[in-house]
Design an enzyme around this catalytic site. Structure first.
Site, PDB file in Angstrom:
ATOM      1  N   ARG A   1      -5.362 -18.395  -2.166  1.00 21.96           N
ATOM      2  CA  ARG A   1      -5.119 -17.132  -2.884  1.00 21.96           C
ATOM      3  C   ARG A   1      -5.844 -16.801  -4.051  1.00 21.96           C
ATOM      4  NH1 ARG A   1      -1.329 -13.035  -2.114  1.00 21.96           N
ATOM      5  NH2 ARG A   1      -0.055 -14.340  -0.917  1.00 21.96           N
TER       6      ARG A   1
ATOM      7  N   GLU B   1       5.918 -10.912  -7.232  1.00 18.64           N
ATOM      8  CA  GLU B   1       4.480 -11.657  -7.757  1.00 18.64           C
ATOM      9  C   GLU B   1       3.631 -10.838  -8.669  1.00 18.64           C
ATOM     10  OE1 GLU B   1       3.814 -15.605  -5.629  1.00 18.64           O
ATOM     11  OE2 GLU B   1       4.470 -14.397  -3.999  1.00 18.64           O
TER      12      GLU B   1
END
Length: 769
Positions: A324, A722
């Site tokens: 990520r 997130e």
């Protein structure tokens, strides 16, 4: 990309609900849970960051009355391995050597908690201390420290697009910087804990404070030598997690399960706060070096980013974190030439793992500082530079993925900037002595790939089970958990929408591996998307059966029947949903259905980092108004404007709560939270030494909801949990840099560091110096 089942998106219209999160009353939190005949467990851990295990003598502990078991690696009946993502040899109980301070050597079960701790102290571990590698840059410089047989790198990922080196050489302007972030502790309210119960068939049931029941099921089965069918995992109400209860419960639940099987009695293992904080996973600390090039008119041309992170002693979740961080390393901008190299290095600190944002906050700190530095180099408004380069529909991400739908990046910037510029002058400094404070506003824009992406695609499916009872009430079971984020509220909304019943008629069952198929981990803000789509799939199946029956009485075809607010309507009238449910029961109609949804296949080349990294993306822009104390270096976050593209706002109140919590956690990463270690041991192991933001430090947060729906999200919804955190630290850093007139290149910004920046930026110009 289309829904792999239907060829189109879910096509539902969810009614907005503003209200508090639905709280579960299923059972008590683990620290308060007691069952008849229960034993208490305590861990024996290594005091050394690196040591050879010469022997473990448990004789004195085993001889103590009331002690029922002391287990070491030699007593593990199955495989002594628990790695959740990368199998790099991480053991349930240390074997051969201890690779970090706090690694578990043995585990004890006794009649009382006090006796278990006394017995643990009697276990004599003969350890030979060995040299420990405790520094990221030292790990990078070492050819191979021999920490792991796989080599010095625990995980790596990359993104390549175009020719970054050539584009940088031809750019009109190039900025360069090196950035550092520190470890961050999750500090969930409830510590790690589990209760395991042996079953008559030789299996085991585990109740745990956890995020990923199917991870735990696999780890317990592997270490106990049992088939998955004999391991049942039930999630208890969980007092916070933030990623810290993704793979760590594999250890806690695994040890409790082995003790339960060995003793034939239920066993509870709950860590004390100091134990939890000292040895559990943290946010990966990063060292990032980057170069950003642009044209004179502010078009970003190229980014070259090298991101190195500390994995700790075991890989843990380093692989998805590196993935990520690499994919999101270029931010939400359309940059034609990109090279990002990301690596996690083994050291002798406790393993670093999942933490809200998964490498996103660290990457955002670097790319947003570089964007602000470029704005300075071009003498351009930082908002305007972002405006010229943000992704639009039809644009390509850093991995070359063309995004056509659900692209709200520009609207987040416009909404955020408009609100901040209209309101920043009204934000007062902390005290009346205005000359003492340096005030400024900083911006940060980010992208967030929804769900697990190509790196975790094999885990990116989820199921749901719906049952309509004869009285019209509905039971629902899903495999993704509530941990304080408000998932139960949204799941209830989806069930109510899917069947047209009032939310109060919906009952959610505890998350239990015996009720639903493996739904993967509750991480990456995937709960709403995965559970929502699975529920809608199950609802379509049930509605189809019920509609056919209703059409017999209400006329028309099944397609003509409408379900809403507990009523069922057709061409010739309407009836209560409860009445239809009772009639279906009398007709022996199947009133249960299982739904399933998975992320569509992604065309992505892991070797080059090219292609569809994720199926959908969320976007956000935050503006932070800060005040910097010229005398002390203290940073006060006064207000945050947070514009988030959520796809579809299913629960606006829940969105505000997520954003406010994310901002507070981002404030901790940016300013207040500092983890201190010595010789590999954690010194800041309580709230008096590890300082998380309190309500006093929490700023006013203005949440601005942007809706750019994605056709594959349930009702168009996208991830939020997130992204709520990811831009905050970067926005604060940019604001502090503007306030002091000197570059911020490290987090956290503690007062000593900021005071030095104040003196650097204002020396010779300010009468205070």
């Amino acid at each position: 990309m289309t829904d792999p089942r239907s060829g189109r998106g879910p096509g539902v219209s969810l009614e907005r609900v503003d209200g508090p999160a639905k709280l579960s009353g299923r059972c008590r939190y683990l620290p308060d849970l007691r069952v008849p005949g229960m034993l208490y467990a305590c861990q024996v851990t290594s005091p050394h960051a690196h040591a050879r295990i010469l022997g473990i003598d448990a004789g004195a502990a085993r001889a103590r009355p009331g002690v029922h078991a002391v287990l070491t690696a030699a007593d593990v009946p199955g495989e002594n391995r628990i790695g959740a993502v990368i199998d790099d040899g991480q053991p349930l109980l240390a074997e051969g050597s201890a690779r970090y301070a706090g690694e578990c050597l043995a585990v004890v079960a006794a009649e009382t908690e006090a006796l278990a701790r006394e017995a643990a102290a009697l276990v004599a571990a003969r350890l030979e201390p060995l040299p420990a590698l405790l520094d990221l840059e030292a790990a990078m410089a070492a050819a191979d420290a021999g920490i792991n047989a796989r080599g010095p790198v625990a995980a790596e990922a990359r993104v390549t697009k175009g020719d970054a080196a050539r584009a940088l050489a031809g750019a009109d302007a190039v900025v360069e910087g090196t950035f550092r972030t520190a470890p961050q502790e999750h500090f969930y309210l409830e510590p790690q804990g589990a209760l395991a119960r042996p079953e008559a068939d030789g299996g085991v049931t585990v109740l745990g404070s956890l995020q990923c029941p199917f991870y735990v099921q696999t780890a317990v089965a592997r270490t106990a030598g049992l088939p998955l069918s004999k391991v049942r995992v039930i999630q208890t109400p969980t007092g916070g997690a933030f990623g810290g209860k993704e793979d760590l419960p594999n250890e806690i639940c695994g040890r409790a399960a082995l003790l339960a099987l060995a003793t034939g009695r239920p066993v509870r293992l709950v860590l004390e706060r100091r134990e939890d904080l000292a040895a559990t996973s943290k946010r990966h600390p990063f060292l990032i070096h980057g170069r950003l090039g642009a044209t004179r008119d502010g078009r970003l041309l190229a980014l070259d980013l090298r991101q190195d992170a500390e994995a700790g002693a075991w890989a843990s979740l380093s692989a998805p974190v590196m993935y990520r961080a690499a994919v999101q390393g270029a931010g939400p901008y359309e940059i034609p030439h990109v090279r990002v190299e990301t690596r996690a290095w083994y050291t002798h600190h406790p393993p670093n793992g999942a933490f809200r944002g998964f490498g996103g906050p660290q990457a955002a700190f670097a790319h947003e500082r570089l964007v602000d530095m470029m704005a300075g180099a071009l003498d351009m408004d930082p908002v305007e530079l972002r405006r010229r380069n943000l992704l639009r529909p039809g644009g390509r991400t850093a991995t070359g993925h063309r995004v056509e739908e659900g692209v709200g990046a520009l609207e987040t910037l416009e909404r955020c900037a408009a609100a901040a510029r209209a309101g920043e002058d009204a934000v007062a400094p902390p005290t009346a002595d205005a000359n003492r404070w340096l005030l400024a506003t900083g911006y940060a824009s980010v992208v967030y790939g929804n769900c697990l992406g190509k790196a975790g695609w094999h885990l990116d499916g989820a199921g749901a089970y719906l049952q309509v009872h004869r009285d019209g009430s509905v039971s629902c079971a899903v495999g993704l958990i509530e941990m304080g984020q408000g998932a139960e509220t949204v799941i209830t909304q989806f069930v109510a929408e899917a069947l047209g019943v009032p939310p109060e008629r919906v009952h959610l069952l505890p998350v239990d591996t015996a009720l639903v198929p493996d739904c993967g981990p509750t991480v990456a803000s995937r709960n709403v998307i995965m559970s929502g789509n699975a529920i809608l799939d199950a609802g379509r199946r049930l509605r189809g059966r019920l509609a056919a029956l209703a059409a017999e009485r209400l006329g028309g075809e099944a397609a003509d029947i409408r379900f809403a607010a507990g009523r069922v309507a057709g061409p010739r009238g309407e009836m209560a949903f409860d009445e239809l449910a009772d009639e279906a029961w009398r007709r022996n109609l199947n009133l249960a259905a299982e739904g399933w949804w998975h992320v569509p296949p992604l065309d992505f080349d892991v070797a080059t980092g090219r292609g569809e990294a994720y199926f959908a993306y969320s976007f956000a822009t935050q503006a932070a108004r800060v005040a910097v104390d010229r005398l002390t270096g203290q940073v006060r976050l006064l207000k945050v404007w947070a514009a988030h593209d959520v796809g579809r706002a299913v629960n606006p109140a829940g969105i505000e709560a997520q954003v406010e919590g994310g901002v507070a956690q981002g404030l901790g990463l940016a300013v207040t939270e500092r983890l201190v270690r010595a010789d590999g041991r954690t010194l800041t192991d309580n709230l008096s030494t590890y300082t998380i933001p309190t309500s006093v430090e929490a700023p006013d947060v203005e949440t601005l909801v942007v809706e750019a729906p994605h056709p594959l999200g349930p009702g168009g919804a996208k991830s939020l949990g997130e992204p709520a955190l990811i831009p905050t630290a970067a926005a604060i850093a940019n604001a502090v840099s503007r306030a002091v007139g000197a570059p911020v290149d490290a987090l956290p910004m503690d007062p000593e560091r900021v005071l030095a920046l104040v003196e650097q930026g204002h020396h010779g110009q300010d009468p205070l110096f």
